[in-house]
Design a protein around this motif. Structure first.
Motif, mmCIF file in Angstrom:
data_model
loop_
_atom_site.group_PDB
_atom_site.id
_atom_site.type_symbol
_atom_site.label_atom_id
_atom_site.label_comp_id
_atom_site.label_asym_id
_atom_site.label_seq_id
_atom_site.Cartn_x
_atom_site.Cartn_y
_atom_site.Cartn_z
ATOM 1 N N LEU A 133 37.182 41.151 40.804
ATOM 2 C CA LEU A 133 37.501 42.435 41.411
ATOM 3 C C LEU A 133 37.057 42.498 42.884
ATOM 4 O O LEU A 133 37.797 42.959 43.747
ATOM 5 C CB LEU A 133 36.851 43.529 40.570
ATOM 6 N N ASN A 478 48.354 40.535 40.835
ATOM 7 C CA ASN A 478 47.375 40.099 41.841
ATOM 8 C C ASN A 478 47.883 38.906 42.655
ATOM 9 O O ASN A 478 48.827 38.227 42.260
ATOM 10 C CB ASN A 478 46.076 39.672 41.160
ATOM 11 N N GLY A 669 43.248 37.526 36.166
ATOM 12 C CA GLY A 669 42.710 36.248 36.606
ATOM 13 C C GLY A 669 43.274 36.001 37.997
ATOM 14 O O GLY A 669 44.404 36.415 38.319
HETATM 15 O O1 BZD Z 1 39.356 41.764 38.114
HETATM 16 C C1 BZD Z 1 38.507 41.301 37.078
HETATM 17 C C2 BZD Z 1 39.350 40.997 35.853
HETATM 18 O O2 BZD Z 1 38.521 40.600 34.784
HETATM 19 C C3 BZD Z 1 40.318 39.877 36.205
HETATM 20 O O3 BZD Z 1 41.170 39.606 35.137
HETATM 21 C C4 BZD Z 1 41.143 40.291 37.417
HETATM 22 O O4 BZD Z 1 41.903 39.220 37.884
HETATM 23 C C5 BZD Z 1 40.238 40.752 38.556
HETATM 24 C C6 BZD Z 1 41.031 41.299 39.722
HETATM 25 O O5 BZD Z 1 41.990 42.213 39.309
HETATM 26 N N1 BZD Z 1 37.468 42.286 36.825
HETATM 27 C C7 BZD Z 1 36.288 42.178 37.446
HETATM 28 O O6 BZD Z 1 36.057 41.258 38.201
HETATM 29 N N2 BZD Z 1 35.372 43.170 37.197
HETATM 30 C C8 BZD Z 1 34.161 43.231 37.788
HETATM 31 O O7 BZD Z 1 33.734 42.381 38.522
HETATM 32 C C9 BZD Z 1 33.321 44.434 37.509
HETATM 33 C C10 BZD Z 1 32.384 44.796 38.448
HETATM 34 C C11 BZD Z 1 31.581 45.894 38.226
HETATM 35 C C12 BZD Z 1 31.696 46.610 37.056
HETATM 36 C C13 BZD Z 1 32.641 46.232 36.115
HETATM 37 C C14 BZD Z 1 33.455 45.138 36.339
#
Ligand code: BZD
Length: 829
Positions: A133, A478, A669
């Motif tokens: 994220l 993404n 991902g």
């Molecule tokens: O976001 C991720 C997903 O798990 C992936 O599948 C996706 O590709 C990416 C981008 O859209 N989610 C995260 O990375 N989530 C976190 O890092 C996060 C951070 C703080 C609190 C909760 C989740």
């Protein structure tokens, strides 16, 4: 001459913007002396890095100021990307690529007797994010600038980013990250744009001068948000947008008040407490326990950012009623979702707008991106905690909810179950505010991050919202920036691109298609393989340096790098590795294709099973890597401290990309995309963006296995018993027994019991169900790899067809479908 023309004129008279090699060298020596206080002869590598960073920043500032000037002069809509995380990675290399001066600078520092690569290695990585994220936010702001879209990234300047992971006796150890230790040459502190943020206290009603009932918030404390700005240069354009991160400081006035009461220590203590707000990034463990400080962080940066936008709007003479025309605000997950209530508070309480007008402005402003389907990962805040911190916001949320639920009742007459399901307040046990519901109701657009994920959002997690307003829902797959993940990470491959198809791919990744016609050219394939081998040699060097384990660059590099989580199923790969090992031990002369398994990734500090999964990986490495019978044909490596920097070194050296989450669990991902564009083939489930990668590159060039999301559901409904599956599969059964009997724990049958018991009794992520299919698929991978020509062709086609996964494409879709923004080209002053 206007003041702007005058300063531009003076600027041109100085050396600080010139890109010529000589002036660059002069400026570098100058910076070494005037910012670091060193001569060339006595400076350290850190000094050289700092001087170089300042020299490059000077060149960037010219674009940055020009961009700000261009934006001030016009009224086009601006994107505000609100994200609690920006996992930027080091800036220097990326800036050199985007400015197009990498080779010149390499030469210039070379002539001073320095090696650019050594200097790039000095930069501390700002690890201001957990994983996908946060990294997505970083790729997105790169693309926003490259597409010349007016945009601001708003976030938090954590003093300590994600922890630094070391491996001690096979276990993960978390060490505090101290990225600011040597200072950050890329940021500029802007105290003049500080914002006061209120927290806690209570609300009271009063009657205004026109005899209307109003509500006033009397806070318990005030914290000051100070913005730190960094330039975000687009690729080969004049645009340099801003990343504005907020740092918490104590208010002067408050300190003095306590101080004057004679409580000096109390005053200092208040200061320390305020500054704690942005001290540390919370590691995500997908089960957000209502941590008070985290909600405070979220409100803090959102309040600062909205306040800042209003300042900008006013500065341009705009009226508050036009807020949504000036700003498109994107919520990166629910972390900034409190912004919906905050904007309502500002409009209703501070600007005294009628509710309906305020609501219309608010919903036209926000868009919400969801990043997870795991119900346990959806943010909820206990009502008590919420009221304690944000009493006025809770009242507003109640009011938003009341009006919203009225609409629901009208839409679904008599359906009270639906009302409960849609409510912003979860009343099933302890009462909670459901942040995903607040974000959905408060936004005009909601999107998932891959096609499957968006479909499942509509079908499951947000199904009732979809039934109510289907037009709100979008899907935007993404993407990742090809500047960092190709141009910077894989220079050898990019040199081959340049010779074969030119340079246009870096801005239009679809141009990689032109490589397709070379897929059957033997000489081209030979070069392709040589490049991969070179990259693998470099990776092998890094591995031995970081872990002491020697690996053979001629073996297949089979890689899984990502956060450690049960749903991502690193332990499924482990089971399969043990099976291979078992096969080899049963028949030492078996034809086994040499493989090096590379894992890397952090486990949330509070996630015990994930940490145990790391221990299991290092444990199987300890046995397999040193077993003489294996004779180096299998190696298992755990690379410590996965980060943007290590990623840049791993993706280009991978042959096989492991994307093996249980279908329906991985939203998208993005690592999967980085591997594919660097020429690794994927073994993956039909999950997240894997599905779209497979579609693009063709199923002949992708190894799929396992149940689909629909089959997973079906299997669960039918009643899933993992023991049955394990009993029926002798190979899997043997593997489980080996772990259970302590082969990887020196006879200790307790150590890995939680993993084994989980597998036998629950197997929530259905490893057993997918095991046979995975294992067969790995044999298919072996066959393909043995046929070098076939493998190379597949690799070339993966790269050639990865154009869709540029974040430029994602951002263009956001711009067209959600933000309705158009580019603004920036003339240099
Ligand atoms: O976001 C991720 C997903 O798990 C992936 O599948 C996706 O590709 C990416 C981008 O859209 N989610 C995260 O990375 N989530 C976190 O890092 C996060 C951070 C703080 C609190 C909760 C989740």
């Amino acid at each position: 001459m206007s003041p702007t023309e005058l300063s531009a004129d003076l600027l041109h008279a100085s050396d600080r913007t010139s890109l010529s090699k000589d002036s660059f060298k002069r400026a570098f020596i100058d910076n070494l002396f005037y910012t670091q206080g060193k001569f060339l002869q006595v400076a350290t590598h850190k000094d050289y890095y700092q001087a170089l960073a300042y020299t490059v920043r000077d060149r960037l500032l010219y674009r940055w100021v020009s961009t700000a000037t261009a934006y001030t002069g016009q009224v086009s809509r601006t994107v505000s990307y609100l994200s609690a995380e920006f996992l930027m990675g080091p800036s220097l290399g990326n800036t050199l690529i985007n400015l197009g001066i990498l080779d010149e600078v390499r030469q210039a520092v070379g002539e001073l007797g320095l090696d650019l690569t050594d200097l790039l290695d000095q930069e501390a990585e700002p690890g201001l994010g957990n994983g996908g994220l946060g990294r997505l936010a970083a790729c997105f702001i790169d693309s926003l600038a490259t597409l010349e879209l007016p945009a601001l990234g708003y976030g938090i300047r954590y003093e300590h980013g994600i922890f630094y992971q070391t491996i001690v006796d096979g276990w993960q150890v978390e060490n505090t990250d101290n990225w600011l230790r040597y200072g950050n040459p890329w940021e500029i502190r802007r105290p003049e744009w500080s914002v006061e943020v209120k927290i806690g206290g209570f609300t009271e009603t009063y009657t205004d001068t026109e005899d209307r009932h109003r509500v006033r918030w009397v806070p318990a404390k005030t914290v000051v948000g100070v913005p730190f700005d960094s330039p975000i240069p687009g690729y080969r354009v004049n645009t340099a947008n801003t990343l504005r991160l907020w740092s918490a400081e104590a208010t002067q006035s408050f300190d003095f008040e306590v101080f004057n009461r004679g409580d000096y220590l109390g005053a200092v203590n208040k200061k320390v407490t305020s500054e704690n707000l942005t001290k540390i990034l919370y590691p995500n463990d997908e089960t957000p326990q209502g941590k008070e400080l985290r909600l405070e962080q979220q409100y803090f940066f959102v309040a600062c950012s909205l306040h800042d936008m209003i300042r900008i709007l006013k500065g341009q003479g705009g009226s508050i009623e036009r807020f949504h025309e000036k700003f498109a605000v994107q919520l990166n997950d629910t972390h900034p979702a409190i912004g919906v209530a905050e904007l309502m508070r500002i409009l209703v309480d501070d600007y005294l707008l009628p509710w309906n007008d305020a609501w219309s402005i608010t919903t036209q402003t926000f868009g919400y991106t969801n990043h997870t389907l795991l119900p346990e990962a959806l943010e909820r805040w206990p009502l008590d905690l919420f009221r304690r911190l944000l009493p006025r916001h809770l009242e507003l949320i109640f009011e938003i909810n009341e009006r919203f639920l009225h609409d629901v009742r009208v839409a679904f007459l008599g359906d009270e179950a639906r009302v409960r399901a849609l409510s912003l307040i979860d009343e099933t046990g302890e009462r909670y505010v459901r942040m995903a519901h607040l974000a959905t109701v408060g936004s005009h657009a909601v999107n998932g991050v891959a096609t499957l994920h968006s479909d499942l959002l509509k079908k499951d997690v947000l199904a009732d919202f979809y039934a109510l307003s289907p037009q709100k829902f979008h899907s935007i797959t993404n993407g990742v920036t090809p500047r960092r993940w190709l141009a910077l990470a894989n220079p050898r491959l990019c040199e081959l691109f340049r010779e074969t198809i030119g340079d246009g791919w870096a801005k239009e990744l679809d141009q990689l298609r032109r490589l397709e016609r070379h897929a059957d050219d033997a000489a081209f394939a030979e070069r392709w393989r040589a490049i991969k081998l070179d990259n693998k040699r470099q990776l092998a060097d890094l591995i031995v340096q970081r872990t002491g384990i020697e690996v053979d660059p001629e073996s297949m590099f089979d890689v899984q790098v990502k956060r450690i989580h049960e749903y991502k199923r690193q332990h499924l790969a482990v089971l399969q590795i043990i099976a291979m090992y078992h096969r080899l031990k049963s028949d030492p002369n078996a034809e086994v294709l040499p493989r090096t398994f590379i894992f890397s990734g952090k486990a949330a500090p509070g996630y015990a099973i994930a940490k145990l999964m790391i221990r299991l990986i290092t444990a199987i490495g300890d046995v397999i890597n040193y077993d003489p019978e294996v004779r180096g044909r299998l190696k298992v490596v755990f690379m410590p401290n996965f980060s943007v920097t290590t990623g840049q070194r791993i993706y280009p050296g991978a042959d096989l990309s492991e994307q093996i989450s249980l279908a329906g669990k991985e939203a998208s991902g993005t690592g999967n995309m980085k591997f594919a564009m660097n020429g690794a083939l994927t073994i993956g489930t039909m999950d997240g963006a894997n599905i779209e990668i497979c579609e693009e590159v063709g199923s002949d060039n992708f190894f799929t296995f396992g149940m689909t999301a629909a089959q997973v559901e079906e299997r669960r409904r039918a009643g899933y018993d993992p023991r049955e599956v394990i009993e029926a599969n002798p190979e899997l059964h043997a593997v489980v027994e080996l772990i259970r009997n302590g082969l990887f724990s020196r006879g200790d049958t307790e150590l890995f019991k939680p993993i084994i018991d989980g597998l036998l009794w629950h197997d929530t992520y259905m490893l057993a169900a997918d095991y046979a299919s995975y294992s067969d698929c790995q044999l298919e991978v072996d066959r393909a790899y043995r046929d070098t020509a076939r493998w190379t062709r597949m690799s070339i086609l993966n790269v050639a067809r990865s154009g869709k996964f540029s974040s430029d494409r994602s951002i263009q879709e956001y711009a067209d479908k959600i933000w309705k923004v158009t580019p603004v080209s920036v003339p240099l002053l």
